[in-house]
Enzyme design. Structure first.
Site, PDB file in Angstrom:
ATOM      1  N   CYS A  43       0.822  -1.208   0.000  1.00  9.70           N
ATOM      2  CA  CYS A  43       0.000   0.000   0.000  1.00  9.70           C
ATOM      3  C   CYS A  43       0.857   1.259   0.000  1.00  9.70           C
ATOM      4  CB  CYS A  43      -0.999  -0.011   1.149  1.00  9.70           C
ATOM      5  SG  CYS A  43      -0.268  -0.195   2.775  1.00  9.70           S
ATOM      6  N   HIS A  91      -1.064   1.664   7.512  1.00  8.39           N
ATOM      7  CA  HIS A  91      -1.668   1.510   6.195  1.00  8.39           C
ATOM      8  C   HIS A  91      -1.582   2.820   5.444  1.00  8.39           C
ATOM      9  CE1 HIS A  91      -4.138  -0.114   3.083  1.00  8.39           C
ATOM     10  NE2 HIS A  91      -5.109   0.748   3.287  1.00  8.39           N
TER      11      HIS A  91
END
Ligand SMILES: [Zn+2]
Length: 876
Positions: free
Chosen positions: A286, A833
């Site tokens: 990510c 994230h």
């Protein structure tokens, strides 16, 4: 744009819906190639040709530039009456500057044809083009208003709702600098307009014709007639902003009607619209997806990589990667911008990355900004137009004006580095070093691709220490702010001021863990990075002595009763933080008791002063009692402690403290210290460790919570952190530009003094890039730990104005920026994230969360997760 649509919606009169589709403004040959192949009809459908020329009141490019801020641009589209010249041969008169207006249906067909033919030659893959998805495509939109004067259409471009950059585009589109531009209408819209206007000739109406412009910006660069190049530039412009063209002649808008229904209707767009394509997560990728989405939505880069960028690849650059990174990125960008694309798995890109930048390989989480820096640099070298870098010697700028020196630096830089990345992302800053000794000033002007701004908390650090007095007052936590890179002496200095330390006092700081002192912090040159936020520090306030006086360290222990299997037993249990005091040169067991009880006095439960035995000589307690008595006017209100009568009565021995010698850990219980036991010089060591055993009765007399609660150096909790740690982006920028001395490991060699010195350094912004990437330094690394700052940075979305921070004032370039993308990081470092927020089309932000792409409200985009900000310049 949304506002405009709303304003006009009430007066919008939709034409009959059957043929009033969106109109696409495309390169003529692009459409014709597809059309001819699909229909086998070389003539194609007869379009209605127009010639575009600058409006009469705007003579030439200079005039246009001059008028940018004052008025609208007007072009005349003159209908070519004699279209027969083209009917004999479809190729006649068609150049790279010819454009066509086509209907949505024609556009989709042509797009399919081009994509199919392209992908079959490239990698055999094919895109599924779903018309539903394409329906929301909004590359560049033009609104033309058409002025009816026989066959003349006055096209006015209003600057009002318009990013000025698009003005230049418009100028290019209409090619006002050179020969007449021909536009063919295959959509029938202008024809229908003329027929409509014939019917309503009397009314003074105008038509707003909304266009989708496709594949123009790169097309302009193409030389006439080069078929391949034309075909290559099919996928157009990314810039979702609009060119709005207002009605002509200033006539009333009451009669205006729209050929096209609103494109920016605000209705929800399905993911799968152009450029709204997710990237699959290949296992902790990510960080990569986040950076990539920001880059692939950078306006100029989209144009560039959708165009025939491969001709610029520098295969021989030793600093590059044989063009492989550029090709991998370009391929990926095209896939993401393909109509109807489903989430893309960036495997090829990831493998190239692993090859050229192994630091990003594996499946660990990495830093999106580090990847971005690598990628910008890699793309630059792969696309560097300079094949042979000249050797450039930096010249001393002595005496010359900064402007000249800066320009010279910039030209030298461009002589070696010239690429789309330099064009778009590189700026220049001025760096001034001043020698602290001889005041010699050295100025350099270096390029930058992004700004790494410190968050204020990355330079300063707040720390809480509990100051414990030996004079009988209550321990007090003090919070101080010290330079993060500071030394131990900085902390002592700040704390001394904060707690009003007297001249004759000194502070001894110790770290307490598990009810004992695990280390003393005494070395002034030690780095503060040795202290972690979770540590608990006690600063003992001691009298300053010339000579080394031994200390006594008291640790506390209580007996807890236990019942195991019905059997009663007692176990000693340590509690509280140690208390510490200086020892007299000669002392006995009784002195130890006195010292300890004096140290404990602040923890006494106030109503039980009188329980203290006489020999504790607790002056503080006596004073307090006197104060209470004096402060009371009415004798009847006197606090009379019934236990006072017990004064002088010795407590039973089992109710008193018991003192034992012990080691520094407090784990062993040595011999009990007797009251009359002389301890003179019994130990050579600096410190005497004493374990104090508390009987139950004493525990009731003291507030042991005070002795037990010791705050952490820095408690990062949602409530304590957020409000105080909100900072504006401008403050971060000021921190970045602030003059500060170089660190000792970063010394500067002064050419005058001929030696290294700790020069002071000042940065100024000099030349601002079109795309300004701002990295917020949330992550800090030290020898022992990595830390993330959750500071909320308040950054402007619509109007970042850097005029205050640019040293070189140049009226030509605008210093205002708008935000178009954000790389976000959530959670802790190492894990966490990454996502990207991207401004796309009209006024909509999208959340790119790996393969998921969803619209997001403007109110949601500013958060403490923002990590890298992407701004584009408002072009004047
Ligand atoms: Zn010097």
């Amino acid at each position: 744009m949304g506002g405009l649509s709303e304003d006009l919606s009430s007066t919008t009169l939709h034409l009959d819906s059957d043929n009033n589709q969106r109109v696409y403004f495309v390169p003529y040959r692009w459409w014709k190639d597809a059309h001819d192949s699909l229909t086998g009809d070389a003539d194609g459908e007869r379009g209605l040709p127009f010639l575009a020329s600058p409006g009469s009141s705007y003579a030439g490019p200079m005039k246009i530039i001059n008028n940018i801020f004052n008025s609208d641009l007007v072009f005349n589209l003159k209908r070519e009456e004699d279209s027969s010249q083209n009917s004999e041969n479809g190729e006649v008169g068609i150049s790279g500057r010819d454009y066509a207006l086509v209907s949505g249906e024609m556009w989709v067909q042509a797009l399919k044809w081009h994509i199919d033919s392209k992908s079959s030659t490239r990698n055999g893959g094919s895109f599924s083009v779903a018309e539903d998805n394409i329906a929301d495509v909004y590359p560049l939109q033009l609104r033309l208003s058409i002025q009816r004067e026989a066959n003349l259409l006055g096209v006015r471009i209003s600057k009002k709702d318009n990013v000025v950059e698009l003005f230049r585009r418009a100028c290019k589109i209409f090619n006002i600098e050179s020969e007449l531009l021909r536009i063919w209408d295959f959509s029938g819209q202008t024809i229908s307009f003329f027929s409509n206007s014939n019917m309503q000739r009397q009314s003074d109406q105008e038509v707003l014709l909304e266009l989708q412009v496709y594949g123009l910006s790169d097309f302009i660069k193409c030389k006439e007639g080069k078929k391949d190049e034309l075909a290559n530039s099919i996928l157009g412009n990314s810039c979702g902003t609009s060119l709005a063209m207002n009605g002509a002649s200033g006539t009333g808008s009451s009669g205006c009607f729209f050929v096209n229904s609103s494109v920016f209707s605000g209705s929800s767009r399905e993911a799968g619209s152009l450029g709204l394509t997710g990237l699959q997560n290949l296992g902790n990728t990510c960080f990569m997806n986040s950076s990539l989405q920001c880059l692939v939505h950078t306006p100029k880069l989209v144009d560039y990589f959708l165009g025939d960028y491969d001709k610029e690849i520098n295969y021989d650059n030793p600093l590059g990667m044989n063009g492989e990174i550029a090709l991998a990125f370009g391929d990926l960008l095209r896939k993401l911008w393909a109509p109807g694309a489903s989430p893309v798995a960036p495997r090829t890109f990831k493998s190239k990355l692993a090859r050229f930048a192994p630091q990003f390989s594996g499946f660990n989480q990495h830093d999106s900004q580090e990847l971005l820096a690598f990628l910008l640099d890699g793309l630059h070298e792969d696309l560097n137009r300079v094949k042979k870098k000249p050797y450039v010697e930096a010249k001393d700028g002595d005496g010359r004006p900064d402007n000249d020196i800066a320009d010279e630096y910039w030209q030298n830089h461009l002589a070696r580095s010239d690429s789309i990345i330099v064009d778009v992302c590189q700026g220049q800053y001025k760096s001034t070093l001043v020698c602290p000794v001889c005041k010699k000033v050295s100025t350099t002007f270096d390029p930058f691709m992004y700004l790494s701004l410190p968050l204020p908390s990355t330079t300063m650090r707040t720390m809480t220490l509990t100051v414990v007095n030996t004079d009988g007052s209550t321990p007090t936590p003090y919070t101080i702010t010290v330079p993060k890179s500071g030394k131990w002496e900085d902390l002592i200095k700040a704390l001394s001021i904060k707690c009003s330390l007297r001249e004759d006092e000194t502070l001894l700081v110790a770290e307490v863990y598990n009810y004992r002192i695990i280390r003393y912090l005494e070395e002034p040159a030690d780095s503060l990075s040795l202290i972690r936020d979770g540590d608990r520090l006690v600063a003992y306030r001691l009298a300053k002595d010339d000579e080394q006086v031994p200390l006594v360290v008291f640790m506390h222990q209580r007996i807890e009763e236990q019942y195991i299997n019905g059997k009663h037993s007692t176990i000693p249990k340590a509690f509280g933080f140690p208390l510490l005091a200086k020892l007299p040169s000669a002392f006995n067991g009784s002195d130890i008791q006195d010292i300890y009880k004096k140290l404990l006095s602040p923890f006494q439960v106030s109503t039980q002063h009188a329980l203290e035995e006489n020999h504790t000589s607790d002056i503080d307690t006596i004073e307090k009692t006197r104060e209470e008595e004096n402060g009371t006017n009415s004798p009847s209100a006197c606090v009379i402690d019934p236990l006072r009568s017990e004064d002088g009565v010795s407590s039973p021995s089992d109710a008193d403290f018991q003192f034992y010698t012990t080691d520094e850990k407090g784990t062993i219980k040595g011999s009990e210290i007797q009251v009359d036991e002389s301890l003179v010089g019994s130990e050579k060591s600096k410190r005497l460790y004493v374990l104090v055993s508390w009987p139950e009765k004493q525990i009731e007399r003291y507030d042991t919570r005070l002795l037990t609660s010791l705050p952490e150096v820095f408690k990062s909790s949602f409530f304590t952190k957020r409000p105080q740690e909100s900072v504006s982006l401008y403050k971060c920028l000021e921190g970045f530009l602030q003059e500060e001395p170089l660190g000792p490991e970063d010394m500067w060699f002064c050419p005058s003094c001929k030696k290294h010195c700790q020069a002071s350094k000042k940065l100024d912004l000099w030349r601002l890039p079109e795309i300004l990437v701002i990295h917020l330094k949330r992550f800090s690394y030290s020898r022992f730990l990595k830390n993330k700052l959750e500071t909320y940075v308040d950054f402007p979305v619509d109007d970042l104005d850097l005029s205050m921070y640019v040293a070189y004032k140049n009226d030509q370039t605008c210093t205002r920026y708008v935000l178009y993308a954000i790389s976000n990081h959530y959670g802790s470092m190492g894990g966490g994230h990454y996502t990207a927020f991207v401004h796309q089309g009209g006024d909509q932000w999208y959340d790119f969360d790996d393969s998921h792409v969803n619209p997001i409200g403007l109110d949601k985009i500013k958060s403490s997760a923002a990590y890298v900000l992407f701004y584009r310049r408002v072009v004047a």
